[in-house]
Design an enzyme around this catalytic site. Structure first.
Site, PDB file in Angstrom:
ATOM      1  N   ASP A  25       0.840  -1.192   0.000  1.00 53.05           N
ATOM      2  CA  ASP A  25       0.000   0.000   0.000  1.00 53.05           C
ATOM      3  C   ASP A  25       0.878   1.246   0.000  1.00 53.05           C
ATOM      4  O   ASP A  25       2.040   1.233   0.439  1.00 53.05           O
ATOM      5  CB  ASP A  25      -0.914   0.004   1.219  1.00 53.05           C
ATOM      6  N   LYS A  26       0.304   2.332  -0.479  1.00 50.66           N
ATOM      7  CA  LYS A  26       1.050   3.586  -0.580  1.00 50.66           C
ATOM      8  C   LYS A  26       1.615   4.017   0.765  1.00 50.66           C
ATOM      9  O   LYS A  26       2.760   4.490   0.848  1.00 50.66           O
ATOM     10  CB  LYS A  26       0.143   4.674  -1.153  1.00 50.66           C
TER      11      LYS A  26
END
Length: 478
Positions: free
Chosen positions: A289-290
């Site tokens: 995930d970012k």
């Protein structure tokens, strides 16, 4: 000793009357009821040819392949053929090979006489086949013909095991990843004539039908040498492990792994600065995930990418995550097994919800967790070991057991909970360690990532020792 079987028929081994010729049996003076002489079977090839010639008003002698030359019938046929204005080909004797037939699909082929009149040595030789295009030329040709219409691509052996969306991204580097996901989700892309899902895997020889695609920018944007150098230096500053086949990056918080809507700077785009002289660009093997920091594996070759991807699918890779969660679990070490599905199936970054078995889009997710330390019964340092790799799996499972991860904007929903002073409101989730077989040697590659700055600040504030023993390492997986 073997004995011969007794002969059948008469005393001499022959049937009674066998071999005897009856003069009246095939007498030419006898006729059938239709007036035709008994000269043989009615369905013989010669009878059929003669009847067809009579129906056409033609002389069958000129097409008689059963009569040798020199017989009265052949001489008469040759004389009749010579009297006609257009001569017909001479009959073929029995001991001669019949002329080769012309292929029906080539009506304009030259006659045999004209073909023999031309010397064989004067015929032009066919041109030698050109050398096959390189991988760089294939990508350039695919990008150039992207807007020309429907295309059919063949999966190469070194692309075996690739996801369909990764396959399109590799073949069409100028196509936005959101557009790739859109055409796969809408069923516009076909694999061997069937609809496919984004996570379906490809095998060598498969046929991938790509619909007409349009690019906002049909040509590559020029990149300055200074920007290429800056991107390459930045990526190299993140390397935790590197060899000729793979490398492990320490992905920072806030840096996306792939591009999306409004995302310009991401790891996949920065890897283009490390493209080799042969056109091989480092490839992503998995995703984070970012806002998740930590170990991210990159393959340097297509073969290494396929081998590492198989290690993830076969669960040969072991991953350990660290997180700061709200509250302290009563069960210090446990197992979370649920089914997860997206709230919005069309949204790639939608929130995941706990679903039931059999629900549409639901996939099984399994995670082991263990508490390493806690602070004032308010915060816990949890270590996670995911067995499956679903989207937002750890974040959804932490919220499911009532201890969401601190700083999670999607899953943190504890009422009347205040963020302690000195702790930043950022996702406290780290891909701490990964152990995976090397794609070429098979030996385990063990890499650990340090705490990102915001988590290191929280660890120092809460008095957590990052070098403390992690009980999840010895946690059972059954």
């Amino acid at each position: 000793m073997t004995t011969r079987p007794p002969p059948r028929g008469g005393p001499n081994g022959r049937k009674p009357g066998a071999g005897k010729f009856s003069p009246g049996k095939f007498s030419p003076g006898k006729f059938q009821s239709d007036g035709r002489a008994r000269t043989g079977p009615r369905t013989s090839a010669r009878d059929a040819a003669e009847r067809a010639a009579r129906n056409r008003g033609d002389d069958a002698g000129t097409r008689d392949p059963w009569t040798a030359q020199g017989t009265p019938h052949a001489v008469a046929a040759a004389a009749a053929a010579a009297a006609k204005p257009k001569p017909r080909p001479a009959p073929v004797a029995r001991d001669e090979a019949p002329p080769p037939r012309k292929a029906p699909s080539r009506p304009s082929a030259r006659p045999a006489a004209k073909a023999q009149a031309r010397p064989a040595e004067t015929r032009p030789e066919p041109p030698a086949p050109p050398a096959g295009p390189t991988r760089r030329e294939q990508r350039a040709a695919a990008s150039a013909t992207l807007a020309s219409g429907v295309q059919t691509l063949t999966v190469e052996p070194d692309e075996a095991g690739m996801r369909i969306d990764r396959f399109l991204t590799a073949r069409f580097p100028l196509l936005p990843f959101t557009r790739v996901q859109s055409i796969v989700r809408k069923g516009e892309l076909r694999v061997d004539g069937k609809r496919a899902k984004p996570n379906d895997r490809l095998e060598p020889g498969m046929s991938v039908r790509v619909p007409p695609l349009r690019l906002d920018q049909p040509t590559e944007r020029p990149r300055s040498a200074a920007r290429e150098q800056d991107d390459a230096e930045f990526i190299r500053s993140l390397i935790l492990y590197e060899d000729a086949d793979m490398m492990v990056l320490n992905k920072p918080f806030g840096l996306a792994v792939q591009g999306g809507s409004g995302t310009v700077r991401h790891v996949d785009g920065l890897l283009a600065a490390l493209t080799g002289p042969d056109g091989q660009k480092p490839r992503l093997v998995h995703r984070l995930d970012k806002d998740t920091a930590g170990c991210l594996i990159i393959a340097k070759t297509r073969l290494a990418a396929a081998t590492l991807a198989k290690s993830f699918r076969s669960r040969a890779a072991r991953k350990i995550y660290w997180a700061l969660t709200a509250g302290v679990p009563r069960v210090r070490q446990g197992r979370v097994s649920t089914y997860l599905a997206k709230d919005e199936p069309t949204d790639a970054d939608a929130r995941m919800r706990v679903a039931k078995h059999g629900d549409e889009g639901a996939s099984h997710a399994l995670t082991y967790y263990a508490m390493v330390d806690q602070a004032a019964q308010k915060l816990s340092w949890l270590s996670f070991k995911p067995v499956t790799g679903r989207t937002h799996q750890l974040r959804a499972h932490a919220a499911h057991i009532g201890h969401p991860i601190v700083g999670d904007p999607k899953y943190f929903s504890v009422e009347n909970w205040e963020l302690p002073g000195g702790i930043q409101n950022r996702l406290h989730l780290l891909a701490r360690r990964i152990v995976i077989p090397h794609p070429r040697t098979g030996r385990p590659v063990d890499v650990s990532a340090p705490l990102p700055p915001h988590m290191a600040q929280s660890w120092n504030l809460l008095g957590f020792d990052a070098s403390r023993y992690d009980p999840i390492v010895e946690a059972p997986e059954s």
